[in-house]
Design a protein around this motif. Structure first.
Motif, PDB file in Angstrom:
ATOM      1  N   LEU A   1       1.338   6.600  -6.875  1.00  3.90           N
ATOM      2  CA  LEU A   1       0.210   7.468  -7.231  1.00  3.90           C
ATOM      3  C   LEU A   1       0.522   8.934  -6.952  1.00  3.90           C
ATOM      4  O   LEU A   1       0.128   9.817  -7.735  1.00  3.90           O
ATOM      5  N   ARG A   2       1.234   9.202  -5.881  1.00  2.00           N
ATOM      6  CA  ARG A   2       1.624  10.592  -5.583  1.00  2.00           C
ATOM      7  C   ARG A   2       2.574  11.122  -6.652  1.00  2.00           C
ATOM      8  O   ARG A   2       2.465  12.271  -7.086  1.00  2.00           O
TER       9      ARG A   2
ATOM     10  N   ASN B   1       0.553  11.760  -9.752  1.00  5.42           N
ATOM     11  CA  ASN B   1      -0.260  12.956  -9.531  1.00  5.42           C
ATOM     12  C   ASN B   1       0.585  14.218  -9.711  1.00  5.42           C
ATOM     13  O   ASN B   1       0.138  15.192 -10.333  1.00  5.42           O
TER      14      ASN B   1
ATOM     15  N   VAL C   1       0.844  -1.205   0.000  1.00  4.26           N
ATOM     16  CA  VAL C   1       0.000   0.000   0.000  1.00  4.26           C
ATOM     17  C   VAL C   1       0.877   1.252   0.000  1.00  4.26           C
ATOM     18  O   VAL C   1       0.608   2.214  -0.727  1.00  4.26           O
ATOM     19  N   ALA C   2       1.944   1.241   0.762  1.00  5.74           N
ATOM     20  CA  ALA C   2       2.849   2.393   0.805  1.00  5.74           C
ATOM     21  C   ALA C   2       3.507   2.611  -0.556  1.00  5.74           C
ATOM     22  O   ALA C   2       3.614   3.749  -1.027  1.00  5.74           O
TER      23      ALA C   2
ATOM     24  N   GLU D   1       2.330   1.660  -3.510  1.00  5.90           N
ATOM     25  CA  GLU D   1       1.278   2.123  -4.431  1.00  5.90           C
ATOM     26  C   GLU D   1       0.939   3.589  -4.179  1.00  5.90           C
ATOM     27  O   GLU D   1       0.770   4.363  -5.118  1.00  5.90           O
ATOM     28  N   THR D   2       0.869   3.980  -2.923  1.00 10.99           N
ATOM     29  CA  THR D   2       0.599   5.378  -2.576  1.00 10.99           C
ATOM     30  C   THR D   2       1.707   6.287  -3.101  1.00 10.99           C
ATOM     31  O   THR D   2       1.433   7.346  -3.671  1.00 10.99           O
TER      32      THR D   2
END
Length: 122
Positions: free
Chosen positions: A35-36, A39, A28-29, A31-32
């Motif tokens: 995504l950041r 973005n 999850v970290a 993937e986050t």
């Protein structure tokens, strides 16, 4: 004996659950973070889009060419000057309002514009 086996199983299950939690948390970290980063890239692209379109319009006017021809010109200037396209566009727009082109961009700009004008003259 059954009690100790039960405790051993519970301990093993807790350890396995902790391992799974650690793996999922790391995924999850990651993937986050991805995504950041994406973005941020999209935000930069959106912020520079208007400037790029202005520079493209300038090239269209200066070279008397359609938009389809102005885009490759902008790319060529960027590649030949080894400067990111968004920075080239910002420099062109700034030069149109009285600024000077940076020395690393000016030769590529002049060459590209001269070739485009020559192609139009034929």
């Amino acid at each position: 004996m059954i009690v100790s086996d039960s405790r051993a199983v519970q301990h093993t299950e807790r350890a396995a659950a902790a391992d799974v939690t650690e793996i999922v948390t790391a995924a999850v970290a990651a993937e986050t973070a991805a995504l950041r980063a994406e973005n941020e890239q999209l935000r930069k692209a959106m912020d520079s889009r208007a400037t790029i379109e202005q520079a493209r319009g300038m090239l269209m006017a200066l070279a008397s060419c359609p938009g389809e021809a102005a885009w490759p010109m902008l790319v060529e200037i960027s590649q030949h000057s080894n400067v990111k396209l968004r920075h080239v566009a910002a420099a062109l727009v700034a030069a149109a309002t009285g600024g000077l082109l940076p020395p690393e961009i000016e030769p590529a700009y002049r060459d590209t514009l001269a070739r485009a004008r020559h192609a139009q003259a034929r």
